[in-house]
Scaffold this motif. Structure first.
Motif, mmCIF file in Angstrom:
data_model
loop_
_atom_site.group_PDB
_atom_site.id
_atom_site.type_symbol
_atom_site.label_atom_id
_atom_site.label_comp_id
_atom_site.label_asym_id
_atom_site.label_seq_id
_atom_site.Cartn_x
_atom_site.Cartn_y
_atom_site.Cartn_z
ATOM 1 N N ARG A 13 0.334 -1.927 7.379
ATOM 2 C CA ARG A 13 -0.527 -3.096 7.159
ATOM 3 C C ARG A 13 0.245 -4.162 6.396
ATOM 4 O O ARG A 13 0.768 -3.905 5.321
ATOM 5 C CB ARG A 13 -1.765 -2.726 6.325
ATOM 6 N N ASP A 15 -1.370 -7.255 6.184
ATOM 7 C CA ASP A 15 -2.434 -8.258 6.068
ATOM 8 C C ASP A 15 -3.349 -8.007 4.880
ATOM 9 O O ASP A 15 -4.373 -8.651 4.729
ATOM 10 C CB ASP A 15 -3.263 -8.286 7.357
ATOM 11 N N THR A 16 -3.001 -7.038 4.020
ATOM 12 C CA THR A 16 -3.885 -6.677 2.914
ATOM 13 C C THR A 16 -3.105 -5.984 1.801
ATOM 14 O O THR A 16 -2.032 -5.438 2.043
ATOM 15 C CB THR A 16 -5.013 -5.741 3.399
ATOM 16 N N PRO A 22 -6.685 1.559 9.866
ATOM 17 C CA PRO A 22 -6.335 0.616 10.941
ATOM 18 C C PRO A 22 -7.544 -0.045 11.613
ATOM 19 O O PRO A 22 -7.440 -1.187 12.052
ATOM 20 C CB PRO A 22 -5.571 1.470 11.952
ATOM 21 N N ALA A 26 -8.793 -6.872 7.905
ATOM 22 C CA ALA A 26 -8.530 -7.321 6.540
ATOM 23 C C ALA A 26 -9.094 -8.715 6.290
ATOM 24 O O ALA A 26 -9.423 -9.053 5.151
ATOM 25 C CB ALA A 26 -7.037 -7.311 6.257
#
Length: 157
Positions: A13, A15-16, A22, A26
């Motif tokens: 990840r 994005d966060t 998954p 986010a």
């Protein structure tokens, strides 16, 4: 992975900053409520799933967990509209999601002097739902699969 839940943050990840599975977007907010007793001191909040930051917090006031969950979703919807944004909202409360979809807080909480201020907030939330259309999807947070919702207050035994 610890307890089959992602570590903070999972290496897949970008994005966060949170340990999100998954399947979870986010670019979203998660909401949750906490209540000590039923009824009892209740509060709720919203968390940005990209940054982990608290976006809003309300309470504590005398109420119930279900009321807090309902108000948290409506608060998120109204704040998003005010800011001109559309994001997914995650809530672990099936009842609250249902109440929002019907535009009515179906609480059995007794109306009295202690709960009167909360019933004013509920009425305001119901009015908002009756007079606004929202585009933000409200998705059930799957606690059994994903662990506690990131907005959780962490007070369970």
């Amino acid at each position: 992975m610890k307890n089959n839940l992602p570590v903070n943050p999972p290496d897949y990840r970008h994005d966060t900053v949170l340990p999100l599975p998954p399947e979870v977007q986010a670019d979203a907010w998660a909401v949750d409520a906490a209540c000590s007793g039923n009824p009892g001191p209740m509060e709720y909040r919203g968390i940005d799933l990209t940054t982990g930051a608290e976006v809003f917090h309300y309470g504590p006031v005398r109420g119930t967990n279900n009321i807090g969950e309902f108000l948290a979703i409506v608060h998120a919807l109204a704040l998003m509209e005010q800011r001109g944004i559309v994001k997914t909202i995650y809530s672990d409360s099936y009842n609250a999601i249902l109440w929002v979809s019907k535009g009515k807080c179906k609480t059995k909480l007794e109306r009295n002097a202690q709960t009167a201020p909360l019933f004013e907030v509920i009425a305001r939330a119901e009015r908002w739902l009756a007079t606004h259309t929202y585009r933000s999807p409200i998705i059930k947070w799957e606690t059994k699969r994903w662990g506690e919702v990131p907005a959780d207050f962490g007070r369970k035994g």
